[in-house]
Design a protein around this motif. Structure first.
Motif, PDB file in Angstrom:
ATOM      1  N   GLN A  80      55.834  49.340  44.005  1.00  0.00           N
ATOM      2  CA  GLN A  80      56.729  50.386  44.504  1.00  0.00           C
ATOM      3  C   GLN A  80      56.989  50.146  45.983  1.00  0.00           C
ATOM      4  OE1 GLN A  80      56.025  54.604  43.554  1.00  0.00           O
ATOM      5  NE2 GLN A  80      56.329  55.090  45.727  1.00  0.00           N
ATOM      6  N   LYS A 107      61.914  60.021  47.657  1.00  0.00           N
ATOM      7  CA  LYS A 107      63.319  59.814  47.288  1.00  0.00           C
ATOM      8  C   LYS A 107      63.788  58.389  47.566  1.00  0.00           C
ATOM      9  CE  LYS A 107      65.479  61.305  51.659  1.00  0.00           C
ATOM     10  NZ  LYS A 107      66.436  62.256  52.264  1.00  0.00           N
ATOM     11  N   HIS A 108      63.059  57.650  48.401  1.00  0.00           N
ATOM     12  CA  HIS A 108      63.421  56.262  48.699  1.00  0.00           C
ATOM     13  C   HIS A 108      62.643  55.258  47.843  1.00  0.00           C
ATOM     14  CE1 HIS A 108      65.780  57.686  51.987  1.00  0.00           C
ATOM     15  NE2 HIS A 108      64.752  58.134  52.665  1.00  0.00           N
ATOM     16  N   LYS A 146      60.704  60.871  42.951  1.00  0.00           N
ATOM     17  CA  LYS A 146      61.961  60.675  43.678  1.00  0.00           C
ATOM     18  C   LYS A 146      62.661  61.979  44.041  1.00  0.00           C
ATOM     19  CE  LYS A 146      62.787  56.036  41.993  1.00  0.00           C
ATOM     20  NZ  LYS A 146      63.784  55.060  41.503  1.00  0.00           N
TER      21      LYS A 146
END
Length: 605
Positions: A188, A193-194, A537
């Motif tokens: 990841q 949210k990014h 997210k």
């Protein structure tokens, strides 16, 4: 699985190891030793510590052990980008002359502990052996093979991440983009949210249907033909009879290849006779049940890397070739290159330059033989095409690529819904538009290899910028203390939401959504809840409430905070460590203060 946390100010989650040195050589030529590490093991000391600042030989040795262990892991494509930190180094009370070093080193989730121990145990043995040697070996081939078989291969088996992953993650590290291993070689990038999940150069935003279709050359060509993109004429065949009929329909010369393989596997080019068609079909059929018989497009293959609608680089992919010097024959030039490559660590060596029948065939088509003497600057091709197996020569055309060729590459990547794609265009001149010279798209590659050429390396930062839009971070804060900490955190939540952040607040037992409602989570503990929210997210900002001293044991879930405050009152001591609640509160404040780039540790009433 308990995720690794940040304990000691490293930029990666860390763990503490104890290194035992049975002895310390009394006299070591550190300059020569470090030069040998750089030249023979490709390990350059990072953040070099001046020798005068090191107290003794044991610390100097321990520092190099950390560097070598990190270097070995990187050679195995395990993303360890910093050597770590020496926390203490003292004589071993149980054995005169021995030393014990306590060190903090990077830790990756889902990597077996024995793999980590393997790297550090070999680094210890190597340092002690080489530091005590009267003469360092100028060409340590036996050591190379030993390290490859006993260290690097087991490490690669523990994390078979592939070549692209290490380049992607190193670039993320350089740009300050947080990342974490989620298991099965999936990483990841970024938080909340990014957040973006990747495997090698695949990204989660790629279309599954498009990715599957792109891997089937015949279906991919049908899509592109219907979309008005130029593709070669070909037939899909299942047997030799079908291959012969396709050859008669198309006329020569031809290329015969498996329908669903890449890296040049099973490909035969310039097939000009019916007998050659049968041979080429049988070769391709070893790799796939379906085979393409295709009319050759005149020209050379060019790789265009398309990332989210932009071509980042273009290279002309020429087959592996050897350069002449005006004195040696081609065969002697090949032998000389292969001999020079033996000075490199085996894990960094490119494939050896071939001296075989395929090389003789490629030379013959260029009017050369193994006994030909080439002038300086002239090249002798040793393969018919560029391939991953043999490598090749890449010539950059990024600045001279014609805009119409850029356009079809971008359209092809978009057609398959790929955020990262390697679009191969065969063209006699990529600086001219495709519709003028008969160029065509040969294939669209899912998960193209990154970092294999200088052009690719030079554009990795631009690639990461397009994927993450910056550093991939969301604002993260922490409030330390008793009951008043939750009150202060809710006030901060309102402030951050007023600035446009979708802010969540979490304690060790409860998580609040932006609207104030409780968000049920199937995990307990401040660390675990924080990790869960950083994967979500919907989360645009996060505030941690440290009611307890849990983080002293788990470590911090992030490498830095945008805000850290300590309110009045002591939190509840639940950890295994000693000390009073007040002392452990102070320890947590100190831990927060050692995180890199902390904006400030404030005290509130």
């Amino acid at each position: 699985m308990i995720h690794a946390g940040f304990h000691n100010g490293l930029r990666q989650p860390d763990q503490v190891l104890t290194i035992r040195l049975e002895h310390c050589p009394s006299t070591i030529d550190w300059k020569a030793f470090d030069a040998w590490l750089s030249e023979k093991l490709a390990i350059v000391l990072q953040a070099r510590v001046e020798e005068a600042a090191l107290d003794n030989q044991a610390i100097r040795l321990t520092w190099r052990i950390l560097q070598i262990a990190a270097g070995l892991q990187r050679a195995a494509r395990i993303p360890v980008f910093e050597p770590g930190r020496i926390l203490s180094c003292r004589p071993d009370a149980d054995k005169p002359g021995a030393w014990l070093g306590v060190v903090a080193v990077p830790r990756l989730d889902f990597i077996p502990a024995q793999s980590t121990y393997l790297a550090y145990n070999w680094a210890i043995s190597l340092v002690l052996e080489m530091a005590a040697a009267s003469e360092l070996p100028p060409r340590p081939e036996a050591l190379y093979l030993q390290l490859e078989e006993r260290v690097l291969q087991p490490l690669r088996a523990a994390l078979p991440a592939g070549k692209s992953s290490i380049h992607m993650l190193r670039t993320a590290q350089d740009r300050g983009v947080p990342w974490r291993h989620l298991g099965d070689c999936v990483f990841q990038l970024g938080w909340g949210k990014h957040a973006l999940r990747i495997r090698r150069s695949k990204v989660e935003t790629d279309s599954l249907i498009g990715a599957e279709t792109a891997q089937h050359k015949f279906l991919a060509a049908q899509w592109m033909r219907q979309a008005g993109l130029p593709v070669p004429d070909h037939y899909l065949v299942l047997d030799e009879a079908g291959a012969l009929q396709a050859a008669q329909n198309l006329g020569g010369p031809l290329v015969v290849k498996p329908v669903d393989r890449d890296r040049g596997e099973g490909v035969t080019v310039d097939v000009a006779s019916l007998a050659a068609v049968c041979d080429a079909f049988r070769y391709a059929a070893q790799f796939s049940k379906q085979v393409l018989v295709e009319r050759i497009i005149p020209g050379v293959c060019h790789r265009l890397l398309v990332v989210r609608g932009q071509v980042l680089y273009t290279v002309k992919r020429q087959p592996i070739a050897v350069e002449g010097d005006g004195r040696m024959t081609v065969a002697e030039c090949i032998q000389a290159v292969n001999e020079r490559q033996k000075d490199m660590p085996v894990w960094n060596r490119p494939p050896p330059y071939p001296l075989d029948d395929q090389a003789r065939d490629a030379l013959g088509r260029a009017g050369l033989t193994m006994d030909s003497v080439l002038g300086k600057g002239h090249w002798a091709p040793l393969r018919r095409i560029e391939s991953t197996q043999w490598g090749g020569l890449d010539v950059d055309y990024s600045t001279t690529l014609h805009a119409d060729n850029v356009a079809i590459a971008i359209r092809a990547a978009a057609l398959f819904g790929l955020d990262i794609a390697g679009v191969d265009i065969i063209s006699p001149d990529i600086t001219r538009p495709w519709h003028e010279n008969g160029a065509a798209i040969n294939e669209v590659n899912l998960a193209p290899l990154l970092g294999a050429s200088q052009s690719s390396l030079d554009t990795l930062h631009a690639l990461m910028g397009r994927l993450t839009g910056g550093d991939g971070r969301i604002p993260v804060g922490v409030v330390v203390g008793a009951r008043n900490a939750a009150i202060r955190a809710r006030a901060l939540q309102q402030q951050w939401m007023a600035k446009g952040h979708v802010c969540y607040v979490t304690t060790h037992a409860e998580t609040l959504e932006p609207g104030g409602g409780i968000m049920p989570l199937a995990v307990q503990g401040l660390f675990a809840r924080s990790v869960a929210l950083l994967m979500n997210k919907d989360v645009g900002a996060l505030i941690l409430v440290a009611h307890t001293d849990e983080l002293l044991d788990t470590g911090l879930p992030v490498d830095r905070f945008d805000l850290a405050e300590r309110v009045a009152g002591e939190f509840v001591a639940i950890g295994a460590g000693g000390g009073t609640a007040s002392e452990r509160t102070d320890k947590l404040a100190s831990l927060l203060g050692c995180t890199s780039m902390l904006i400030g540790l404030h005290a509130s009433a």
